[in-house]
Design a protein around this motif. Structure first.
Motif: not given
Length: 313
Positions: A7-17, A38-46, A284-292
């Motif tokens: 199995h491989i895991r794709i993670v998409s995370c918007n970490f607030e600012l 994660p095998t692939i990590l998509c990060r927004q707000e880097t 919760t407590g880390l970002s305003d978005h949850h991670t997929l």
């Protein structure tokens, strides 16, 4: 005895600012993401990452903690894409310095290690926060990820083929098509449920004088291009994760209205049989978005590619 599934895991995370300068919070998020393996990590707000100087040091530290390789998007470096070099070989980092983007996407062509022919596209994008007009154009640009053509040698001679998109992790800043909601999924907000007046303008557009509808155009554009909402697909599978796959990724609040699913992962439709699971991971407590998180069966992925394209010479 048959081999266990790979199995491989794709993670998409918007970490607030990107932690907004709080190093301990930033470190906690890196450790939280690393624990997801994660095998692939998509990060927004880097924000704060850069190719040189202090920003490069932070980006390098993130790769060390995550045990992943990666690249930054152009200009403001507001997106990043990481991958596990033991699973994938990087073939190309795309030039995504496309006109009109404030937060440019990141994209790569990756090859499954141990193969000569199983190549996929992975991407990360963050659509405009305030402009439905820009989001529409940006979503049209994201369809480029599904339009990458490569040439391969076969026994019959050179063959040109269009590469599949394994995953584009996105903060869409817009809603899913209301006609394609999973039964029981949270409905998209109504305009009157959004108390913040500027945000009403950000998340809707006028169709006739005085009549506005909520913005689902990016979702429809990507679906038209053959890029499917992976969570929706998983939720509808017998024995799958059900409604947990389409749980909201942004909680209800006074400005944005009811909880909704603004973060999504899209993939080429014919790869969907390789999807094993989709989950929304509470941040919760880390970002305003949850991670997929999206789990694929790697051998099924390889099989789908070879069934479609055949093996190389």
């Amino acid at each position: 005895m048959s081999a266990p599934p790979r199995h491989i895991r794709i993670v998409s995370c918007n970490f607030e600012l990107n932690g907004n300068g709080d190093y301990q919070k930033w470190l906690a998020m890196q450790q939280r993401l690393a624990a997801l393996r994660p095998t692939i990590l998509c990060r927004q707000e880097t924000f704060g990452y850069a190719p040189a100087g202090r920003g490069a040091t932070m980006f390098g530290e993130s790769k060390r903690i995550l045990k992943l390789a990666g690249a930054l998007g152009p200009n403001r470096h507001a997106t990043a894409l990481y991958y596990d070099p033991e699973v994938f070989e990087q073939i190309t980092v795309w030039d995504t310095e496309w006109p009109g983007w404030l937060l440019h996407p990141t994209a790569m062509t990756l090859r499954v290690r141990g193969t000569e022919d199983v190549d996929v596209v992975a991407g990360c994008a963050h659509l405009s926060y305030n402009s439905p007009t820009k989001r529409k154009a940006e979503a049209e640009d994201v369809t480029r990820f599904a339009d990458r053509v490569e040439t391969y040698k076969t026994e019959q001679g050179p063959v040109t083929r269009k590469l599949p998109v394994l995953a584009v992790g996105m903060d869409c800043n817009s809603y899913v098509d209301p006609d394609r909601l999973v039964p029981g999924e949270n409905p998209i907000p109504e305009l009157g449920e959004i108390n913040d007046l500027p945000h009403r303008a950000h998340r809707s557009y006028e169709i006739t004088a005085g009549q506005r509808i909520m913005d689902s155009e990016p979702d429809r554009i990507l679906l038209t291009a053959g890029l499917e909402d992976v969570a929706r697909h998983a939720a509808l599978q017998p024995g799958g994760p059900g409604l947990a796959a389409v749980a909201p990724t942004v909680d209800a609040c006074d400005t944005h209205g009811p909880a909704h699913r603004v973060d999504r992962v899209y993939a080429t439709d014919w790869l969907l049989p390789a999807v094993v699971d989709v989950e929304v991971i509470d941040m919760t407590g880390l970002s305003d978005h949850h991670t997929l998180g999206v789990t694929y069966d790697l051998d099924t992925l390889i099989g789908l590619s070879r069934a479609r394209f055949g093996r190389p010479a």
